[in-house]
Design a protein around this motif. Structure first.
Motif, mmCIF file in Angstrom:
data_model
loop_
_atom_site.group_PDB
_atom_site.id
_atom_site.type_symbol
_atom_site.label_atom_id
_atom_site.label_comp_id
_atom_site.label_asym_id
_atom_site.label_seq_id
_atom_site.Cartn_x
_atom_site.Cartn_y
_atom_site.Cartn_z
ATOM 1 N N PHE A 184 0.822 -1.031 0.111
ATOM 2 C CA PHE A 184 0.168 0.289 0.267
ATOM 3 C C PHE A 184 0.952 1.289 0.193
ATOM 4 C CE2 PHE A 184 -3.468 -2.868 0.362
ATOM 5 C CZ PHE A 184 -4.525 -2.485 0.688
ATOM 6 N N PHE A 223 -3.873 3.467 -2.061
ATOM 7 C CA PHE A 223 -5.039 3.403 -0.821
ATOM 8 C C PHE A 223 -5.987 5.018 -1.812
ATOM 9 C CE2 PHE A 223 -1.881 4.021 2.706
ATOM 10 C CZ PHE A 223 -2.377 2.565 3.990
ATOM 11 N N LEU A 226 -8.253 7.568 5.621
ATOM 12 C CA LEU A 226 -8.565 6.219 5.424
ATOM 13 C C LEU A 226 -9.198 5.402 6.567
ATOM 14 C CD1 LEU A 226 -5.062 5.231 5.002
ATOM 15 C CD2 LEU A 226 -6.688 6.036 3.166
ATOM 16 N N ALA A 237 -3.209 -2.246 6.217
ATOM 17 C CA ALA A 237 -4.085 -1.949 6.104
ATOM 18 C C ALA A 237 -5.257 -3.357 4.637
ATOM 19 C CB ALA A 237 -3.245 -0.996 4.448
ATOM 20 N N MET A 246 -6.556 2.272 10.026
ATOM 21 C CA MET A 246 -8.341 2.032 9.132
ATOM 22 C C MET A 246 -9.313 1.014 9.662
ATOM 23 S SD MET A 246 -5.821 1.624 5.226
ATOM 24 C CE MET A 246 -8.399 1.438 4.661
#
Length: 274
Positions: A30, A35, A98, A123, A155
């Motif tokens: 990521f 993202f 996020l 993530a 997140m």
């Protein structure tokens, strides 16, 4: 396989199922592009799953290409924030941005399924926890390893782990930064089903298709009731139940399923999501 310049996140359609594909070889790390790709994808899912849309997606599957689901996040991005002119402000803005990805996935009015065929870190694991159901291959493993750079997962992972596995296990997983096999997380209630490695992708797709073919409006009601009960208590879910479940009697799916049941018995109804 995608090229380095291809979009790292894309949406494909498989009938009524919308498939979100993470494809950033070789490790699906990521970074800003990934993202942003998920932000765009979830915005598109909101439109695709909207009630009344003629080509509505009635289910969502998240999957990845390559040997791993994701080996984590490009750490350089965190370093740039930490060494920047306003690290606290930029960090706060990043997480505010996020967390909306996870929240938007949760708020979709259709079932969401995450398919983890291999290593699933940081993530990607947090996105999996935002989905309704998590399927894992036997060889899959999971971790929130942010402690290696002095972070906590931000997140939504810790709180969603706590919902599924309880606060003590959520803290253990985050505090240790260890990788946990699919079988262990199945015992903890984090993973819904562990499927054989051979044929995993096809089996996960079949499972998602089966859920997608169900009564979409009723599934949305189920999501509302379960989420309300977990986060606000059973009595709060009881309070919203009449307004959530009553309208199901006005759906074509309920009328058709009742007619099918009376004519042919249970298990023969088909649903259109209306």
């Amino acid at each position: 396989m995608s090229t380095p310049d291809a979009a790292p996140v894309r949406i494909e359609r498989d009938g009524d199922l919308a498939v979100v594909v993470l494809d950033r070889p070789p490790l699906n790390l990521f970074d800003e592009r990934v993202f942003a790709g998920f932000e765009d994808a979830v915005a598109e899912l909101v439109a695709l799953t909207a009630p009344g849309r003629p080509d509505r997606a009635r289910g969502v599957l998240v999957e990845a290409r390559g040997k791993v689901v994701s080996a984590g996040v490009q750490v350089q991005a965190f370093g740039e924030i930490a060494e920047g002119p306003d690290p606290v402000g930029q960090g706060t803005a990043l997480w505010a941005r996020l967390i909306r990805v996870a929240q938007t996935i949760e708020e979709l009015p259709v079932p969401t399924v995450f398919a983890a065929h291999g290593l699933t870190l940081t993530a990607a694991f947090e996105i999996a926890l935002a989905c309704d159901l998590l399927l894992a291959a036997e060889k899959a493993s999971f971790g929130l390893v942010e402690i290696v750079v002095g972070l906590t997962p931000s997140m939504g992972g810790p709180q969603r782990l706590a919902e599924r596995a309880g606060p003590a296990r959520a803290k253990e997983l985050v505090f240790t930064g260890e990788r946990y096999p699919a079988a262990v997380l199945r015992e903890w209630g984090v993973v819904n089903r562990v499927l054989p490695d051979d044929g995993f992708a096809a089996a996960a797709r079949e499972f998602a298709q089966r859920i997608t073919a169900g009564p979409t409006v009723a599934h949305a009601a189920t999501k509302t009731l379960v989420t309300t009960a977990v986060r606000d208590g059973v009595r709060a879910a009881d309070a919203v139940l009449p307004g959530v479940s009553g309208p199901l009697f006005g759906t074509e799916d309920l009328r058709g399923a009742v007619a099918s049941f009376l004519a042919d018995g249970p298990g023969w109804a088909t649903y259109q999501g209306r």
